[in-house]
Design a protein around this motif. Sequence first.
Motif, short mmCIF file in Angstrom:
data_model
loop_
_atom_site.label_atom_id
_atom_site.label_comp_id
_atom_site.label_asym_id
_atom_site.label_seq_id
_atom_site.Cartn_x
_atom_site.Cartn_y
_atom_site.Cartn_z
N PHE A 103 66.21 39.27 -67.42
CA PHE A 103 66.73 40.10 -68.76
C PHE A 103 66.14 39.95 -69.90
CE2 PHE A 103 70.14 39.77 -72.08
CZ PHE A 103 70.79 41.09 -72.12
N ILE A 104 65.73 38.75 -70.35
CA ILE A 104 64.82 38.80 -71.57
C ILE A 104 63.61 39.45 -71.28
CG2 ILE A 104 63.81 36.92 -73.21
CD1 ILE A 104 65.91 35.24 -72.55
N ARG A 105 62.79 39.60 -70.30
CA ARG A 105 61.80 40.41 -70.18
C ARG A 105 62.05 41.79 -70.28
NH1 ARG A 105 57.02 40.86 -66.84
NH2 ARG A 105 56.78 42.80 -65.70
N GLY A 106 63.21 42.33 -69.52
CA GLY A 106 63.63 43.53 -69.69
C GLY A 106 63.77 44.13 -71.15
N LEU A 107 64.31 43.00 -71.98
CA LEU A 107 64.35 43.44 -73.63
C LEU A 107 63.09 43.79 -74.21
CD1 LEU A 107 67.14 40.72 -74.28
CD2 LEU A 107 67.65 43.42 -73.92
N GLY A 108 62.02 43.21 -73.53
CA GLY A 108 60.71 43.21 -74.45
C GLY A 108 60.35 41.91 -74.98
N TYR A 109 60.79 40.60 -74.56
CA TYR A 109 60.39 39.41 -75.15
C TYR A 109 60.16 38.62 -74.03
CZ TYR A 109 62.48 41.42 -79.23
OH TYR A 109 62.82 42.18 -80.34
N HIS A 110 59.72 37.38 -74.40
CA HIS A 110 59.41 36.36 -73.32
C HIS A 110 60.10 34.87 -73.58
CE1 HIS A 110 56.17 38.57 -74.90
NE2 HIS A 110 55.49 38.72 -73.76
N VAL A 111 59.99 34.38 -72.22
CA VAL A 111 61.15 33.09 -72.25
C VAL A 111 60.41 32.24 -71.17
CG1 VAL A 111 62.53 34.43 -70.18
CG2 VAL A 111 63.20 32.36 -71.77
N VAL A 112 60.63 30.94 -71.15
CA VAL A 112 59.99 29.79 -70.52
C VAL A 112 61.39 28.87 -70.04
CG1 VAL A 112 59.26 28.30 -72.12
CG2 VAL A 112 58.39 27.94 -69.65
N TYR A 113 61.78 28.49 -69.01
CA TYR A 113 62.82 27.80 -68.50
C TYR A 113 62.48 26.35 -68.73
CZ TYR A 113 66.47 25.54 -65.98
OH TYR A 113 67.66 25.08 -65.49
N GLY A 114 63.24 25.60 -69.31
CA GLY A 114 62.90 24.27 -69.86
C GLY A 114 63.75 23.07 -69.42
N HIS A 115 64.49 22.98 -68.10
CA HIS A 115 65.28 22.09 -67.69
C HIS A 115 64.52 20.57 -67.70
CE1 HIS A 115 68.76 20.48 -65.29
NE2 HIS A 115 67.64 19.61 -65.04
N ALA A 116 63.12 20.81 -67.33
CA ALA A 116 62.60 19.33 -67.27
C ALA A 116 61.73 18.80 -68.34
CB ALA A 116 61.52 19.69 -65.96
N LEU A 117 61.89 19.67 -69.60
CA LEU A 117 61.04 19.64 -70.72
C LEU A 117 61.38 18.64 -71.41
CD1 LEU A 117 59.57 23.19 -71.13
CD2 LEU A 117 58.95 21.41 -69.40
N GLN A 118 62.55 18.00 -71.67
CA GLN A 118 63.11 17.20 -72.67
C GLN A 118 64.07 16.60 -71.89
OE1 GLN A 118 63.65 20.99 -73.18
NE2 GLN A 118 65.15 20.22 -71.67
N PRO A 119 64.82 15.56 -72.79
CA PRO A 119 65.87 14.83 -72.49
C PRO A 119 67.14 15.79 -72.44
CG PRO A 119 65.06 13.36 -74.27
CD PRO A 119 64.06 14.67 -74.05
N ALA A 120 68.00 15.62 -71.42
CA ALA A 120 68.82 16.75 -70.95
C ALA A 120 69.45 17.44 -72.07
CB ALA A 120 69.71 16.64 -69.77
N LEU A 121 70.01 16.40 -72.80
CA LEU A 121 70.99 16.58 -73.81
C LEU A 121 70.96 16.91 -75.26
CD1 LEU A 121 73.46 13.84 -72.79
CD2 LEU A 121 73.20 16.12 -72.00
N VAL A 122 69.66 16.92 -75.63
CA VAL A 122 68.98 16.83 -76.97
C VAL A 122 69.61 18.16 -77.77
CG1 VAL A 122 66.55 17.52 -76.28
CG2 VAL A 122 67.35 16.44 -78.67
N TRP A 123 69.13 19.22 -77.11
CA TRP A 123 69.63 20.62 -77.33
C TRP A 123 70.84 20.87 -77.59
CZ3 TRP A 123 65.77 21.85 -80.20
CH2 TRP A 123 64.20 21.67 -79.73
N ASP A 124 71.58 20.37 -76.66
CA ASP A 124 73.15 20.46 -76.88
C ASP A 124 73.66 19.74 -78.15
OD1 ASP A 124 73.56 21.38 -74.40
OD2 ASP A 124 74.52 19.61 -73.47
N PHE A 125 73.14 18.73 -78.54
CA PHE A 125 73.38 18.27 -79.81
C PHE A 125 72.88 19.06 -81.01
CE2 PHE A 125 72.98 13.96 -77.26
CZ PHE A 125 74.24 14.03 -76.61
N LEU A 126 71.83 19.45 -80.85
CA LEU A 126 71.05 20.10 -81.89
C LEU A 126 71.99 21.45 -82.03
CD1 LEU A 126 67.41 19.37 -81.43
CD2 LEU A 126 68.91 18.57 -83.40
#
Length: 505
Positions: free
Chosen positions: A292-315
């Motif tokens: 979907f994001i590719r079809g909009l003309g932008y870029h994305v990388v999936y990040g499940h494994a890249l950080q403690p699971a909850l930090v972006w939930d809090f932020l």
Amino acid sequence: MIKKHSTVSRRDFMKGLGLAGAGIGAAAAVTPVFHDLDELMSSSQATLSRPWYIKNREFGDIGIELDWNLIKRRDLRQYDNFTMKHLPFQYPGGPPAFMQGMESAAQKNSDRLKELWPDYKASTRDLALANALGSVGTFGTYALNTTQGGWKVDPAPTPEELGIPKWEGTPEENLMMIRAAFSVMGLGPMVGVSELNEKTKNFVYEYTGDSWTWLPQGQPSEHIIFDDNISEFYRTQNPNTLHIPSSHKYVISTHNLSLDELTRRTYSPLGTPAEAISYSRVAIAKNFVEEFIRGLGYHVVYGHALQPALVWDFLSGVAEHSRMGQNAVSPEYGGMMRAHATFYTDLPLAFTNPTDAGLTKFCETCGICADACPVGSISPVGTDRNWDNACGQDWANDIQNGGTETMYNIPGYKGWRCNTFSCMTTKAACGAACKFSCPFNALRNGSFMHSIVKATVSNTSLFNGFFRNMEETLKYGYMAKEPSSWWETPEAWYIYGTNPNSLRQ
């Protein structure tokens, strides 16, 4: 033309609901003053469909004390969670103690099941459903279909390939668009966005753990590099490296929702598979998001494994820190949010604030999740927020500081941490009993009284002890449902297992 305003006081608002009178002073005190509908509809809470009582914090303030001198990019090359490549050897006492811990945890789980439902015996249909859910819902299946991209859909054509302009919307419009798209992809309802900057980059791992990159066993972890000179992520090998564009500063945090009726029957064979299938659903949904994001003309990388699971939930305000440590609690959904999904993108998005709904404060008094854990992995009431490790490890012996141990928790925050070692011994048995005992698991709009309780908790801790005791008596969020009863309860047969009251954006 005269514009009419109707001013409604706190007292009049409560009277209008029929709640004015003795004993509701605290609830009246936290009810807002409404001046007109324009004011209400222009509030951020209305825009993001959050209850009025949830307050926004300043960006970066997640409600717990942080020591930025201790927060740095972690090296998890000798860390694992599900592959068991390193854990048995780092478990206190080594592999023999770990295996003994597994046996002991299984027995404690069985004892708890027997205590709750003495006459329960798993039927053929219970086991058949559990095994069916597990056949595609195992963590391994999820692993091979997220970062590595299995089940990949056909790449969506970019606007350039179609000869049309890329999507151009305001950050606010884009956020609403993302939430709408996620709804049909099986993610949300809560979707938050926070900023990846030089400070928050410290939450991203320098090297991911073996299980968190979901590489086949025997291959090394990934080194995460941020690159100012690229616009799209790519991977290289020897050594395994993930290159992420620095332009991907918008971090989307969301979840899918649990199978609430089945997961309330935890400790049984149905509990864990009902949890695990959420991972496979995220594995599918993340592919849709990428295209979907590719079809909009932008870029994305999936990040499940890249950080403690909850930090972006809090932020981003999706959830708040809880006594469970490794599980976040949402004002709307309690612990019912399941597999987390994190996306780093260059699509401009409006940032969402961290929130204050009084949940972390409530956890100080509650502790029901600690009571639910069959192996005591969660700090009981009386253990206040602290800087301790909780795994019995010594921060000073951190391998990144010249020591010999890979830390199974992270330093740098004053809060609660789960004992990961003991938790892992029962991971496949209890079905995350802690999550599904949370008092905040009350269905959204399921009861007006639950809304009053949540509003009161959000604004004062005066009644937290009373609410905690009331929850223990009434067991609204607790796993008080005999496992096989699900088969005779048609009103609990929700499509995809989630109550529709929880699915509204």
